[in-house]
Design a protein around this motif. Sequence first.
Motif, PDB file in Angstrom:
ATOM      1  N   UNK A  82     -12.612 -31.346 -30.341  1.00  0.00           N
ATOM      2  CA  UNK A  82     -11.914 -32.243 -29.453  1.00  0.00           C
ATOM      3  C   UNK A  82     -10.447 -32.299 -29.866  1.00  0.00           C
ATOM      4  N   UNK A  83      -9.526 -32.041 -28.941  1.00  0.00           N
ATOM      5  CA  UNK A  83      -8.107 -32.072 -29.277  1.00  0.00           C
ATOM      6  C   UNK A  83      -7.630 -33.486 -29.601  1.00  0.00           C
ATOM      7  N   UNK A  84      -6.610 -33.562 -30.466  1.00  0.00           N
ATOM      8  CA  UNK A  84      -6.065 -34.866 -30.829  1.00  0.00           C
ATOM      9  C   UNK A  84      -4.729 -35.133 -30.156  1.00  0.00           C
ATOM     10  N   UNK A  98      -5.919 -24.994 -26.821  1.00  0.00           N
ATOM     11  CA  UNK A  98      -7.336 -24.693 -26.597  1.00  0.00           C
ATOM     12  C   UNK A  98      -7.632 -24.318 -25.137  1.00  0.00           C
ATOM     13  N   UNK A  99      -6.604 -24.324 -24.297  1.00  0.00           N
ATOM     14  CA  UNK A  99      -6.789 -23.973 -22.890  1.00  0.00           C
ATOM     15  C   UNK A  99      -7.368 -25.101 -22.057  1.00  0.00           C
ATOM     16  N   UNK A 100      -7.274 -26.321 -22.530  1.00  0.00           N
ATOM     17  CA  UNK A 100      -7.773 -27.479 -21.784  1.00  0.00           C
ATOM     18  C   UNK A 100      -6.588 -28.071 -21.023  1.00  0.00           C
ATOM     19  N   UNK A 101      -6.543 -27.821 -19.726  1.00  0.00           N
ATOM     20  CA  UNK A 101      -5.372 -28.195 -18.934  1.00  0.00           C
ATOM     21  C   UNK A 101      -5.486 -29.568 -18.283  1.00  0.00           C
ATOM     22  N   UNK A 102      -6.670 -30.157 -18.285  1.00  0.00           N
ATOM     23  CA  UNK A 102      -6.827 -31.472 -17.646  1.00  0.00           C
ATOM     24  C   UNK A 102      -7.040 -32.575 -18.697  1.00  0.00           C
ATOM     25  N   UNK A 103      -6.577 -32.346 -19.897  1.00  0.00           N
ATOM     26  CA  UNK A 103      -6.748 -33.290 -20.997  1.00  0.00           C
ATOM     27  C   UNK A 103      -5.981 -34.585 -20.745  1.00  0.00           C
ATOM     28  N   UNK A 104      -6.642 -35.694 -20.958  1.00  0.00           N
ATOM     29  CA  UNK A 104      -6.009 -37.008 -20.916  1.00  0.00           C
ATOM     30  C   UNK A 104      -6.243 -37.672 -22.269  1.00  0.00           C
ATOM     31  N   UNK A 105      -5.178 -38.012 -22.981  1.00  0.00           N
ATOM     32  CA  UNK A 105      -5.371 -38.643 -24.285  1.00  0.00           C
ATOM     33  C   UNK A 105      -5.981 -40.033 -24.141  1.00  0.00           C
ATOM     34  N   UNK A 106      -6.616 -40.487 -25.221  1.00  0.00           N
ATOM     35  CA  UNK A 106      -7.173 -41.837 -25.220  1.00  0.00           C
ATOM     36  C   UNK A 106      -6.032 -42.837 -25.117  1.00  0.00           C
ATOM     37  N   UNK A 133       3.158 -34.908 -30.661  1.00  0.00           N
ATOM     38  CA  UNK A 133       2.481 -34.233 -31.772  1.00  0.00           C
ATOM     39  C   UNK A 133       1.469 -35.138 -32.465  1.00  0.00           C
ATOM     40  N   UNK A 134       1.711 -36.449 -32.427  1.00  0.00           N
ATOM     41  CA  UNK A 134       0.804 -37.403 -33.072  1.00  0.00           C
ATOM     42  C   UNK A 134      -0.257 -37.960 -32.130  1.00  0.00           C
TER      43      UNK A 134
END
Length: 69
Positions: free
Chosen positions: A1-3, A11-19, A47-48
Amino acid sequence: MPSSVLDAIRLGIWDYEPEKVESNRFDPTGALPGSNEKLDILARRLANGLPLWHPEDRRSYDDTVKAEE
């Protein structure tokens, strides 16, 4: 899971929404929009894994924010 968004892109996840992160967990900035200082702060936030924008960030030249107090 990306941070962060950057990790997700790698990672090629283009629809990522951070928490969601509450604004009291990171500081606002009084840096002028478009300045190198503001861009550096935005890059560190990204970055964080933090949101790019804080509700109390300076938004214009005339804007006064708590970050400057």
